[in-house]
Design a protein around this motif. Structure first.
Motif, PDB file in Angstrom:
ATOM      1  N   ARG A 259       0.825  -1.202   0.000  1.00  0.00           N
ATOM      2  CA  ARG A 259       0.000   0.000   0.000  1.00  0.00           C
ATOM      3  C   ARG A 259       0.863   1.257   0.000  1.00  0.00           C
ATOM      4  O   ARG A 259       1.758   1.417   0.821  1.00  0.00           O
ATOM      5  N   GLY A 260       0.592   2.132  -0.951  1.00  0.00           N
ATOM      6  CA  GLY A 260       1.283   3.405  -1.026  1.00  0.00           C
ATOM      7  C   GLY A 260       2.666   3.372  -1.648  1.00  0.00           C
ATOM      8  O   GLY A 260       3.306   4.399  -1.781  1.00  0.00           O
ATOM      9  N   CYS A 261       3.130   2.204  -2.025  1.00  0.00           N
ATOM     10  CA  CYS A 261       4.463   2.088  -2.607  1.00  0.00           C
ATOM     11  C   CYS A 261       4.348   2.108  -4.127  1.00  0.00           C
ATOM     12  O   CYS A 261       3.560   1.374  -4.702  1.00  0.00           O
ATOM     13  N   GLY A 262       5.149   2.911  -4.764  1.00  0.00           N
ATOM     14  CA  GLY A 262       5.157   2.973  -6.214  1.00  0.00           C
ATOM     15  C   GLY A 262       6.484   2.536  -6.798  1.00  0.00           C
ATOM     16  O   GLY A 262       6.762   2.758  -7.965  1.00  0.00           O
ATOM     17  N   ALA A 263       7.310   1.892  -5.953  1.00  0.00           N
ATOM     18  CA  ALA A 263       8.638   1.462  -6.389  1.00  0.00           C
ATOM     19  C   ALA A 263       8.532   0.334  -7.410  1.00  0.00           C
ATOM     20  O   ALA A 263       7.587  -0.451  -7.395  1.00  0.00           O
TER      21      ALA A 263
ATOM     22  N   TRP B  88       1.460 -11.246  -6.109  1.00  0.00           N
ATOM     23  CA  TRP B  88       1.731  -9.910  -5.588  1.00  0.00           C
ATOM     24  C   TRP B  88       3.143  -9.582  -6.024  1.00  0.00           C
ATOM     25  O   TRP B  88       4.017 -10.450  -6.025  1.00  0.00           O
ATOM     26  N   LEU B  89       3.367  -8.336  -6.377  1.00  0.00           N
ATOM     27  CA  LEU B  89       4.706  -7.882  -6.726  1.00  0.00           C
ATOM     28  C   LEU B  89       5.293  -7.115  -5.556  1.00  0.00           C
ATOM     29  O   LEU B  89       4.561  -6.468  -4.802  1.00  0.00           O
ATOM     30  N   ALA B  90       6.611  -7.192  -5.402  1.00  0.00           N
ATOM     31  CA  ALA B  90       7.261  -6.525  -4.271  1.00  0.00           C
ATOM     32  C   ALA B  90       8.573  -5.887  -4.697  1.00  0.00           C
ATOM     33  O   ALA B  90       9.301  -6.434  -5.523  1.00  0.00           O
ATOM     34  N   CYS B  91       8.851  -4.732  -4.104  1.00  0.00           N
ATOM     35  CA  CYS B  91      10.168  -4.123  -4.238  1.00  0.00           C
ATOM     36  C   CYS B  91      11.064  -4.773  -3.186  1.00  0.00           C
ATOM     37  O   CYS B  91      10.595  -5.551  -2.335  1.00  0.00           O
TER      38      CYS B  91
ATOM     39  N   ASP C 195      10.086  -8.790   2.246  1.00  0.00           N
ATOM     40  CA  ASP C 195       9.963  -9.572   3.483  1.00  0.00           C
ATOM     41  C   ASP C 195       8.618  -9.365   4.163  1.00  0.00           C
ATOM     42  O   ASP C 195       7.992 -10.337   4.605  1.00  0.00           O
ATOM     43  N   SER C 196       8.140  -8.125   4.243  1.00  0.00           N
ATOM     44  CA  SER C 196       6.880  -7.893   4.952  1.00  0.00           C
ATOM     45  C   SER C 196       5.696  -8.512   4.203  1.00  0.00           C
ATOM     46  O   SER C 196       4.810  -9.106   4.836  1.00  0.00           O
ATOM     47  N   LEU C 197       5.682  -8.402   2.883  1.00  0.00           N
ATOM     48  CA  LEU C 197       4.601  -9.035   2.124  1.00  0.00           C
ATOM     49  C   LEU C 197       4.696 -10.558   2.187  1.00  0.00           C
ATOM     50  O   LEU C 197       3.677 -11.246   2.325  1.00  0.00           O
ATOM     51  N   SER C 198       5.905 -11.088   2.101  1.00  0.00           N
ATOM     52  CA  SER C 198       6.104 -12.541   2.215  1.00  0.00           C
ATOM     53  C   SER C 198       5.660 -13.043   3.587  1.00  0.00           C
ATOM     54  O   SER C 198       4.989 -14.075   3.694  1.00  0.00           O
TER      55      SER C 198
END
Length: 67
Positions: A13-17, A39-42, A47-50
């Protein structure tokens, strides 16, 4: 939605990286075992999404995302 159609930014949420990781998951209560949601992650949110998905036993794979 196919991987080609996915936006290439982090799902936090709120991340545009730019996304660096693809977190493949499914909810075994509602998805067949072979179904994968993404889900995509920077790097910062990987780690937090995982951890969020793993705590619910949803996380299946974490792979580099090449866009």
């Amino acid at each position: 939605m196919t991987e080609e159609a996915l936006p290439s930014v982090c799902s936090a949420r709120g991340c545009g990286a730019p996304a660096q990781w693809a977190l493949r998951w499914n909810n075994p209560k509602i998805h067949t075992p072979d179904r994968r949601k993404t889900w995509l992650a920077c790097d910062e949110h990987k780690d937090s999404l995982s951890d969020f998905l793993a705590a619910r036993s949803f996380l299946r794979e974490v792979e580099p995302f090449s866009g």
